[in-house]
Design an enzyme around this catalytic site. Sequence first.
Site, mmCIF file in Angstrom:
data_model
loop_
_atom_site.group_PDB
_atom_site.id
_atom_site.type_symbol
_atom_site.label_atom_id
_atom_site.label_comp_id
_atom_site.label_asym_id
_atom_site.label_seq_id
_atom_site.Cartn_x
_atom_site.Cartn_y
_atom_site.Cartn_z
ATOM 1 N N LYS A 1 0.838 -1.213 0.000
ATOM 2 C CA LYS A 1 0.000 0.000 0.000
ATOM 3 C C LYS A 1 0.870 1.260 0.000
ATOM 4 O O LYS A 1 2.089 1.175 -0.061
ATOM 5 C CB LYS A 1 -0.970 -0.042 1.180
HETATM 6 C C1 LIG Z 1 -5.533 -4.193 1.158
HETATM 7 C C2 LIG Z 1 -6.985 -3.944 1.132
HETATM 8 C C3 LIG Z 1 -7.825 -4.223 2.224
HETATM 9 C C4 LIG Z 1 -7.357 -4.989 3.437
HETATM 10 O O1 LIG Z 1 -6.230 -4.457 4.036
HETATM 11 P P1 LIG Z 1 -5.232 -5.433 4.872
HETATM 12 O O2 LIG Z 1 -4.343 -4.427 5.556
HETATM 13 O O3 LIG Z 1 -4.520 -6.296 3.894
HETATM 14 O O4 LIG Z 1 -6.066 -6.209 5.828
HETATM 15 C C5 LIG Z 1 -9.146 -3.843 2.150
HETATM 16 N N1 LIG Z 1 -9.653 -3.250 1.059
HETATM 17 C C6 LIG Z 1 -8.893 -3.001 -0.030
HETATM 18 C C7 LIG Z 1 -9.508 -2.321 -1.206
HETATM 19 C C8 LIG Z 1 -7.549 -3.365 -0.030
HETATM 20 O O5 LIG Z 1 -6.800 -3.141 -1.122
#
Ligand SMILES: *Cc1c(COP(=O)(O)O)cnc(C)c1O
Length: 379
Positions: free
Chosen positions: A183
């Site tokens: 991210k």
């Molecule tokens: C990555 C992601 C999540 C979940 O996040 P995690 O930190 O991996 O639990 C939820 N929604 C979207 C759109 C994502 O890309």
Amino acid sequence: MTDFLPYGRQSMTGDDLAAVVEVLRGDRLTTGPAVARFESDLAAHTGGTPTVCVTSGTAALHVAYAAAGIGEGDEVVTSPMTFVATASTALLHGATVVFADIEPDTGNLDPEAAKAALSPRTAVVAAVDYAGHPAELDDLRAVADSAGALLLEDAAHSLGGSWHGRAVGSLADLTTFSFFPTKNVTTAEGGAVATPSAALIEAARAFREHGLVREAARQRTPDEGGWHQEVHTLGLNYRLPDVLCALGSSQLRRLWAFKRRRAELHARYDAALADVAEVRTPARRPGADPMWHLYPLRVLDGARGALYDHLHRRGIGVQVTYLPVYRHPVFADLGYRPGLCPNAERFYSQQLSLPLFADLTDSDVDRVCAEIRSFFGVT
Ligand SMILES: *Cc1c(COP(=O)(O)O)cnc(C)c1O
């Protein structure tokens, strides 16, 4: 053979490492001062909206839906073009998920489709800022308001983005973030909820920590003794430790540099692929200032699968984001049928995420584009 190129990865500096080591050498590994510091550093990037940090983006969604008070009999209207957690965490609260179709250009929840999916039971309209491009948040706000529902924005991709000049995090009733390594900033695992509502912040904090009440003024039997704490509501332990909060605060100092670099790389892909007739580069709508988390290429004429295989053979770790959520077997077993959202089905069949992360080099982008051009025989 060159090194394998992933589609996303973290960017770490000596400052990031030092921030973590400093906490590790100190007294408080968790529940210490780095937590509130990270939450206020984060609020500087949400237009001042207060935040509650938690252990993942999935936890953030689970907490946000808990704060919204959803349960059996409630409906959540959301996009199928997302990671499964946007929907699965609502199901875990006993709510029903109603999928509404996406816009064919951005992959974001279509306000008209969301409106058509409303019912008297709709409690939350949950948009997703797909690839970091903000959803149509003004229209979706009107849709949510018309149903007396809360607007939730899954901003796992879009921390640092804005919509008509307003920061992501300041637009919805509840905004959720993820700090997974791919991210925009990372704490290894981590996430956060932002909300302008004091009541929702309080409910989110309660669910993060077992519904514990420590202030005597709010306790039922405050005279028990100095040790006394009470559980008033059910919750979980979703506390993000100080070790990771310190990493998050350090990473946030580079958020604008990350955004600039991601935009540069995005533009480089756009320019290098503009004349390839077999692909479509990502759309951008007026008013959107995306934080480009993904580069979602569209591959026409059924060539996506072959291009995916070709690039993987050449050591380029492209990804497909996402299988429409209702096609996961757990949703199929609940009765959701394939083909439910035709735009999402078409989008999925063409989609290919190219490598995009802050430390990607211009020559990495050129190599990916050269492979794509040669695959289609474009010189
Ligand atoms: C990555 C992601 C999540 C979940 O996040 P995690 O930190 O991996 O639990 C939820 N929604 C979207 C759109 C994502 O890309």
